[in-house]
Design a protein around this motif. Structure first.
Motif, PDB file in Angstrom:
ATOM      1  N   ASP A 208     -20.477  -3.283   1.270  1.00  0.00           N
ATOM      2  CA  ASP A 208     -19.925  -3.665   0.031  1.00  0.00           C
ATOM      3  C   ASP A 208     -20.535  -4.445  -0.848  1.00  0.00           C
ATOM      4  OD1 ASP A 208     -17.551  -2.376   0.734  1.00  0.00           O
ATOM      5  OD2 ASP A 208     -16.386  -3.992   1.743  1.00  0.00           O
ATOM      6  N   SER A 209     -21.550  -5.396  -0.120  1.00  0.00           N
ATOM      7  CA  SER A 209     -22.140  -6.382  -1.196  1.00  0.00           C
ATOM      8  C   SER A 209     -23.123  -5.657  -1.760  1.00  0.00           C
ATOM      9  CB  SER A 209     -22.624  -7.727  -0.277  1.00  0.00           C
ATOM     10  OG  SER A 209     -23.787  -7.108   0.307  1.00  0.00           O
ATOM     11  N   ILE A 210     -23.816  -4.472  -1.318  1.00  0.00           N
ATOM     12  CA  ILE A 210     -24.948  -3.802  -1.613  1.00  0.00           C
ATOM     13  C   ILE A 210     -24.573  -3.172  -2.858  1.00  0.00           C
ATOM     14  CG2 ILE A 210     -26.686  -1.885  -1.277  1.00  0.00           C
ATOM     15  CD1 ILE A 210     -26.557  -2.776   1.489  1.00  0.00           C
ATOM     16  N   VAL A 211     -23.301  -2.438  -2.684  1.00  0.00           N
ATOM     17  CA  VAL A 211     -22.764  -1.673  -3.824  1.00  0.00           C
ATOM     18  C   VAL A 211     -22.185  -2.559  -5.076  1.00  0.00           C
ATOM     19  CG1 VAL A 211     -20.564  -0.184  -4.595  1.00  0.00           C
ATOM     20  CG2 VAL A 211     -21.577   0.135  -2.297  1.00  0.00           C
ATOM     21  N   THR A 212     -21.697  -3.714  -4.924  1.00  0.00           N
ATOM     22  CA  THR A 212     -21.115  -4.672  -5.866  1.00  0.00           C
ATOM     23  C   THR A 212     -22.618  -5.089  -6.555  1.00  0.00           C
ATOM     24  OG1 THR A 212     -19.428  -5.433  -4.498  1.00  0.00           O
ATOM     25  CG2 THR A 212     -20.189  -6.913  -6.404  1.00  0.00           C
ATOM     26  N   THR A 213     -23.579  -5.552  -5.654  1.00  0.00           N
ATOM     27  CA  THR A 213     -24.876  -6.004  -6.479  1.00  0.00           C
ATOM     28  C   THR A 213     -25.402  -5.011  -7.387  1.00  0.00           C
ATOM     29  OG1 THR A 213     -25.399  -7.635  -4.758  1.00  0.00           O
ATOM     30  CG2 THR A 213     -27.105  -7.100  -6.007  1.00  0.00           C
ATOM     31  N   VAL A 214     -25.607  -3.825  -6.689  1.00  0.00           N
ATOM     32  CA  VAL A 214     -26.315  -2.759  -7.647  1.00  0.00           C
ATOM     33  C   VAL A 214     -25.441  -2.373  -8.556  1.00  0.00           C
ATOM     34  CG1 VAL A 214     -27.019  -0.327  -7.470  1.00  0.00           C
ATOM     35  CG2 VAL A 214     -27.366  -1.687  -5.569  1.00  0.00           C
ATOM     36  N   LEU A 215     -24.172  -2.101  -8.653  1.00  0.00           N
ATOM     37  CA  LEU A 215     -23.016  -1.838  -9.823  1.00  0.00           C
ATOM     38  C   LEU A 215     -23.372  -3.073 -11.009  1.00  0.00           C
ATOM     39  CD1 LEU A 215     -20.093  -0.210  -8.279  1.00  0.00           C
ATOM     40  CD2 LEU A 215     -21.752   1.146  -9.566  1.00  0.00           C
ATOM     41  N   GLN A 216     -23.546  -4.230 -10.522  1.00  0.00           N
ATOM     42  CA  GLN A 216     -23.616  -5.377 -11.255  1.00  0.00           C
ATOM     43  C   GLN A 216     -25.073  -5.147 -12.206  1.00  0.00           C
ATOM     44  OE1 GLN A 216     -23.115  -8.862  -9.162  1.00  0.00           O
ATOM     45  NE2 GLN A 216     -20.829  -8.900  -9.490  1.00  0.00           N
ATOM     46  N   ARG A 217     -26.020  -4.841 -11.511  1.00  0.00           N
ATOM     47  CA  ARG A 217     -27.515  -4.741 -12.056  1.00  0.00           C
ATOM     48  C   ARG A 217     -27.415  -3.524 -12.867  1.00  0.00           C
ATOM     49  NH1 ARG A 217     -30.698  -2.665 -14.241  1.00  0.00           N
ATOM     50  NH2 ARG A 217     -33.003  -2.653 -13.942  1.00  0.00           N
ATOM     51  N   PHE A 218     -26.819  -2.641 -12.798  1.00  0.00           N
ATOM     52  CA  PHE A 218     -26.783  -1.335 -13.753  1.00  0.00           C
ATOM     53  C   PHE A 218     -25.619  -1.018 -14.513  1.00  0.00           C
ATOM     54  CE2 PHE A 218     -30.149  -0.538 -10.188  1.00  0.00           C
ATOM     55  CZ  PHE A 218     -31.101   0.087 -10.986  1.00  0.00           C
ATOM     56  N   ASP A 219     -24.712  -2.248 -14.321  1.00  0.00           N
ATOM     57  CA  ASP A 219     -23.459  -1.869 -15.303  1.00  0.00           C
ATOM     58  C   ASP A 219     -24.114  -1.819 -16.821  1.00  0.00           C
ATOM     59  OD1 ASP A 219     -20.859  -2.449 -16.016  1.00  0.00           O
ATOM     60  OD2 ASP A 219     -21.569  -4.085 -16.961  1.00  0.00           O
ATOM     61  N   ARG A 220     -24.934  -2.350 -17.476  1.00  0.00           N
ATOM     62  CA  ARG A 220     -25.411  -2.243 -18.766  1.00  0.00           C
ATOM     63  C   ARG A 220     -25.971  -0.819 -18.927  1.00  0.00           C
ATOM     64  NH1 ARG A 220     -29.934  -3.023 -21.867  1.00  0.00           N
ATOM     65  NH2 ARG A 220     -31.120  -3.370 -19.849  1.00  0.00           N
TER      66      ARG A 220
END
Length: 161
Positions: free
Chosen positions: A125-137
């Motif tokens: 869950d934390s990996i998914v959240t972190t990666v999605l935040q990083r690639f959001d833009r």
């Protein structure tokens, strides 16, 4: 770097002028390129349509009248055309070429980011959240980018667990 099927489609146009010399030249070029294309798993939609259209429009009466081929070569070319056309019709389609570039770019970016991320102490869950935040833009402008990055992320998470 081009994928094989993209390179084939792009390089075909170098031979397009040769195909306009005669119906025999056109048949030889389109049959050979189609045989190469069907050796791949997928084909670009527009290139498939282009090859199918030109193979279908070949006029073997004109080829026979041009008398550039022996009877054996003529027969061989006609049967090769029929075989390759059937294979071409049944081929799977590839994505839009720009999506291929996005995919390669995003997969590389996500993989680099995850490799630099401390995976050992993190749950999925934390990996998914972190990666999605990083690639959001990166993903907010196109659905293709968003979809591809999420697919790659899911593949990584599945293999992690």
């Amino acid at each position: 770097m081009y994928r094989g099927r993209e390179a084939l489609a792009r390089n075909f146009y170098d031979y397009d002028m040769l195909a306009k010399k005669s119906e025999t030249d056109k048949a030889i070029i389109f049959v050979i390129f189609s045989e190469i294309a069907v050796s791949h798993v997928k084909i670009l939609h527009s290139f498939k349509d282009y090859l199918e259209k030109n193979l279908t429009e070949l006029d073997f009466k004109i080829i026979q009248q041009e008398n550039k081929l022996t009877p054996q070569q003529y027969s061989d070319l006609a049967s090769r055309k029929e075989r390759v056309l059937q294979k071409l019709i049944n081929m799977s389609l590839d994505y839009f070429p720009r999506a291929c570039w996005y995919y390669d770019e995003l997969v590389e970016g996500v993989q680099k980011f995850i490799n630099n991320f401390k995976l050992e102490n993190e749950n999925t869950d934390s990996i998914v959240t972190t990666v999605l935040q990083r690639f959001d833009r990166d993903c907010e402008n196109t659905k293709v980018k968003n979809s591809l990055s999420i697919q790659h992320l899911l593949k990584i998470c599945i293999t992690k667990d």
